[in-house]
Motif scaffolding. Structure first.
Motif, PDB file in Angstrom:
ATOM      1  N   MET A 111      -9.184  23.599   3.147  1.00  0.00           N
ATOM      2  CA  MET A 111      -9.716  22.244   3.126  1.00  0.00           C
ATOM      3  C   MET A 111      -9.177  21.477   1.920  1.00  0.00           C
ATOM      4  O   MET A 111      -8.767  20.329   2.058  1.00  0.00           O
ATOM      5  N   TRP A 112      -9.215  22.102   0.766  1.00  0.00           N
ATOM      6  CA  TRP A 112      -8.732  21.439  -0.444  1.00  0.00           C
ATOM      7  C   TRP A 112      -7.251  21.108  -0.319  1.00  0.00           C
ATOM      8  O   TRP A 112      -6.809  20.046  -0.749  1.00  0.00           O
ATOM      9  N   GLU A 113      -6.502  22.020   0.306  1.00  0.00           N
ATOM     10  CA  GLU A 113      -5.067  21.806   0.489  1.00  0.00           C
ATOM     11  C   GLU A 113      -4.800  20.588   1.375  1.00  0.00           C
ATOM     12  O   GLU A 113      -3.912  19.788   1.091  1.00  0.00           O
ATOM     13  N   LEU A 114      -5.607  20.439   2.445  1.00  0.00           N
ATOM     14  CA  LEU A 114      -5.453  19.277   3.320  1.00  0.00           C
ATOM     15  C   LEU A 114      -5.780  17.982   2.582  1.00  0.00           C
ATOM     16  O   LEU A 114      -5.123  16.962   2.795  1.00  0.00           O
ATOM     17  N   MET A 115      -6.769  18.025   1.718  1.00  0.00           N
ATOM     18  CA  MET A 115      -7.136  16.827   0.954  1.00  0.00           C
ATOM     19  C   MET A 115      -6.013  16.421   0.004  1.00  0.00           C
ATOM     20  O   MET A 115      -5.699  15.236  -0.105  1.00  0.00           O
ATOM     21  N   THR A 116      -5.424  17.380  -0.669  1.00  0.00           N
ATOM     22  CA  THR A 116      -4.361  17.041  -1.623  1.00  0.00           C
ATOM     23  C   THR A 116      -3.083  16.624  -0.897  1.00  0.00           C
ATOM     24  O   THR A 116      -2.361  15.747  -1.378  1.00  0.00           O
ATOM     25  N   GLY A 128      -3.007  15.132   1.979  1.00  0.00           N
ATOM     26  CA  GLY A 128      -3.271  13.906   2.725  1.00  0.00           C
ATOM     27  C   GLY A 128      -2.986  12.637   1.949  1.00  0.00           C
ATOM     28  O   GLY A 128      -2.866  11.574   2.530  1.00  0.00           O
ATOM     29  N   GLY A 129      -2.923  12.741   0.658  1.00  0.00           N
ATOM     30  CA  GLY A 129      -2.604  11.564  -0.147  1.00  0.00           C
ATOM     31  C   GLY A 129      -3.839  10.917  -0.739  1.00  0.00           C
ATOM     32  O   GLY A 129      -4.973  11.377  -0.591  1.00  0.00           O
ATOM     33  N   LEU A 130      -3.597   9.827  -1.393  1.00  0.00           N
ATOM     34  CA  LEU A 130      -4.638   9.119  -2.130  1.00  0.00           C
ATOM     35  C   LEU A 130      -5.739   8.571  -1.228  1.00  0.00           C
ATOM     36  O   LEU A 130      -6.909   8.534  -1.619  1.00  0.00           O
ATOM     37  N   LEU A 131      -5.417   8.187  -0.029  1.00  0.00           N
ATOM     38  CA  LEU A 131      -6.414   7.578   0.858  1.00  0.00           C
ATOM     39  C   LEU A 131      -7.378   8.593   1.476  1.00  0.00           C
ATOM     40  O   LEU A 131      -8.368   8.198   2.101  1.00  0.00           O
ATOM     41  N   MET A 132      -7.117   9.882   1.282  1.00  0.00           N
ATOM     42  CA  MET A 132      -8.048  10.893   1.792  1.00  0.00           C
ATOM     43  C   MET A 132      -9.362  10.862   1.022  1.00  0.00           C
ATOM     44  O   MET A 132     -10.415  11.162   1.585  1.00  0.00           O
ATOM     45  N   TRP A 133      -9.317  10.497  -0.255  1.00  0.00           N
ATOM     46  CA  TRP A 133     -10.531  10.501  -1.070  1.00  0.00           C
ATOM     47  C   TRP A 133     -11.529   9.430  -0.635  1.00  0.00           C
ATOM     48  O   TRP A 133     -12.727   9.732  -0.496  1.00  0.00           O
TER      49      TRP A 133
END
Length: 141
Positions: A1-6, A8-13
């Protein structure tokens, strides 16, 4: 999950923040709108028995002590019982509108989140495609 967030780019946050906020608001609404809160069976039985016995003042006190949405509507009906039918209907509708405002709390926030989050995802996709085409133009196919 953390890997997908990082990855995914800035707009994932902001998308994650919107998702967490929407989930929290949905849980809050679910807990607030429990059936027992608005239609407490013990309260209904108590008020029905008092009204059936002609104890309208006691029924009104029970309604005021309960504080549920149904209690507010029933208290309005008991207090204004001597009015004509149309006036009583208008008064109950006004109280119903006030109760509905309490029930619809946070719905505009959820609606905004539901409208904005897909657009953030689309923006992220477009930004990713622009970045990919930029790399292709610099490096070649």
């Amino acid at each position: 999950m953390w890997e997908l967030m990082t990855q995914g780019g800035l707009l994932m946050w902001p998308i994650l923040l919107c998702s967490v906020l929407a989930l929290a608001l949905a849980i809050e609404r679910m807990l607030y709108l429990r059936r027992e809160r608005f239609f407490p069976s013990e309260f209904i039985n108590d008020v029905e028995s008092k009204i059936g016995n002609g104890q309208l003042d006691e029924a009104l006190n029970v309604c005021r002590e309960n504080g549920s949405a149904l209690a507010e509507l029933m208290a309005t009906a008991i207090v204004n019982r001597g009015q004509n039918r149309e006036l009583l209907k208008v008064m109950i509708e006004e109280v119903g509108q006030q109760v509905a405002i309490k029930l619809e709390r946070y719905l505009p926030v959820l609606s905004t989140i539901a409208a904005v989050t897909p657009l953030l995802g689309l923006l992220g996709t477009v930004a990713g495609m622009i970045e990919a085409f930029s790399v292709i133009s610099q490096e070649g196919v």
